[in-house]
Design a protein around this motif. Sequence first.
Motif, PDB file in Angstrom:
ATOM      1  N   SER A 224       9.087  26.762 -77.704  1.00 54.59           N
ATOM      2  CA  SER A 224       9.216  27.907 -77.056  1.00 54.59           C
ATOM      3  C   SER A 224       7.997  28.726 -77.157  1.00 54.59           C
ATOM      4  O   SER A 224       7.381  29.284 -76.230  1.00 54.59           O
ATOM      5  CB  SER A 224      10.415  28.671 -77.242  1.00 54.59           C
ATOM      6  N   ALA A 225       7.569  28.850 -78.436  1.00 53.08           N
ATOM      7  CA  ALA A 225       6.323  29.765 -78.805  1.00 53.08           C
ATOM      8  C   ALA A 225       5.019  29.058 -77.993  1.00 53.08           C
ATOM      9  O   ALA A 225       3.988  29.603 -77.748  1.00 53.08           O
ATOM     10  CB  ALA A 225       6.049  29.720 -80.271  1.00 53.08           C
ATOM     11  N   MET A 226       4.983  27.759 -77.980  1.00 51.57           N
ATOM     12  CA  MET A 226       3.641  27.297 -77.360  1.00 51.57           C
ATOM     13  C   MET A 226       3.501  27.368 -75.935  1.00 51.57           C
ATOM     14  O   MET A 226       2.308  27.526 -75.354  1.00 51.57           O
ATOM     15  CB  MET A 226       3.745  25.635 -77.607  1.00 51.57           C
ATOM     16  N   MET A 227       4.657  27.491 -75.360  1.00 50.19           N
ATOM     17  CA  MET A 227       4.753  27.889 -73.761  1.00 50.19           C
ATOM     18  C   MET A 227       4.765  29.363 -73.575  1.00 50.19           C
ATOM     19  O   MET A 227       4.707  29.792 -72.588  1.00 50.19           O
ATOM     20  CB  MET A 227       5.604  27.262 -73.150  1.00 50.19           C
ATOM     21  N   GLY A 228       4.631  30.150 -74.570  1.00 50.13           N
ATOM     22  CA  GLY A 228       4.593  31.837 -74.528  1.00 50.13           C
ATOM     23  C   GLY A 228       3.696  32.191 -73.708  1.00 50.13           C
ATOM     24  O   GLY A 228       3.844  32.836 -72.551  1.00 50.13           O
ATOM     25  N   PRO A 229       2.218  31.692 -73.972  1.00 50.60           N
ATOM     26  CA  PRO A 229       1.181  32.581 -73.403  1.00 50.60           C
ATOM     27  C   PRO A 229       1.109  32.110 -71.815  1.00 50.60           C
ATOM     28  O   PRO A 229       0.905  32.902 -70.784  1.00 50.60           O
ATOM     29  CB  PRO A 229      -0.136  31.867 -73.969  1.00 50.60           C
TER      30      PRO A 229
END
Length: 361
Positions: A224-229
């Motif tokens: 989830s954090a990796m696809m945030g940007p």
Amino acid sequence: MARVWRTKQIERAGVNAFRAVMESAGHIVQEIDGGNDYGEDCYLSFTHLGQRTGDIAAVQIKSGVKYRRSAGYAIPCGKHVDDWMRSRIPVIGVVHDPEMRMLYWVNLTKYLREGFAQGKRPRSVPVSEAATLDRVGIDLMVRDVRNFIAQDYGRPQAPLTFRMALSQELRKKRYERQRFFMEAPPGGRPIPHFVSEANFLERYPKFPEHVVNVGFYVLVLLVSAMMGPGLFETARSTYGVFSSVLWLLCFYVTFWFLISVAKVDSNRRRAKWMRRGADFMLFSGWYFAIGVYFPTAPWPVPEIVQVIYASSIVSMVQAVLLYGGMHYVSDELSRRRRFRAVQRVVAADEQGDEGAVSGNE
């Protein structure tokens, strides 16, 4: 009609097994008539390269599991001690284990002579489990018996080949290992390398389950954090900076809400659709995150598609959080009302029982 005794069948099985094994190796087996059986069942003539050697041994064959001992086997001597010890040809003892389907041998004459030299008169002769009559064991037996005959007649002994010596040593090690495990306590012997790990899991039986759960949530959090940007850039196509941050926060909250509730919902059909909704958010989020954030993405996402996705996610979040939240809150309130009603019924029954008991008194 004549009865066929089980013991006779077992004895014949041993003789037949010995005959088959020795004749397959090229040696000659001549059975002795049962009426003339005085401690020997057959004669064994040794051959070499298809020619008779002139060496002969008498064979006593015992068949059955009753000859088993704690270590190996044993052949009872009975009244044949003097016959076997003083025989001018060696008497070989053979034990046939019908369950193992194996033959084991011992030089009875040699063993008894050595025992008498030490002042012993044994009642039985032990048979080692390593002395098997298999392909290599037959060669070792033939060499040993022929050497024993050669010593009595003063002839030179046959040399022990390297293959025979190596096979004998390997067989000895194999049977020692088998005996080691056969004498193990119930459940087998512990493996020292994993005793401490087993003690830890007995003390904390839920530890593997917790590790799997934590690993799953950590993995989902990283994904989830990796696809945030990329998702933030998708939201920027429709909303401002602050609204995009709120959009991204609602996306993650809805995603975690679907995952966590699907695990505890007793309605399997509803839980299945919640998992499907979480999967849709995860895969669609990665699709837009990669297509929007990376300049050289393999699938560039048009701006109009970003606008439609960002707007539809808002509607999905509102539906899930409002409808789903209110539905579960309503279910919880209904559960509590039913629980209180049951408590009141139980309390009334208890009071009625107490009143009946006091009235009887």
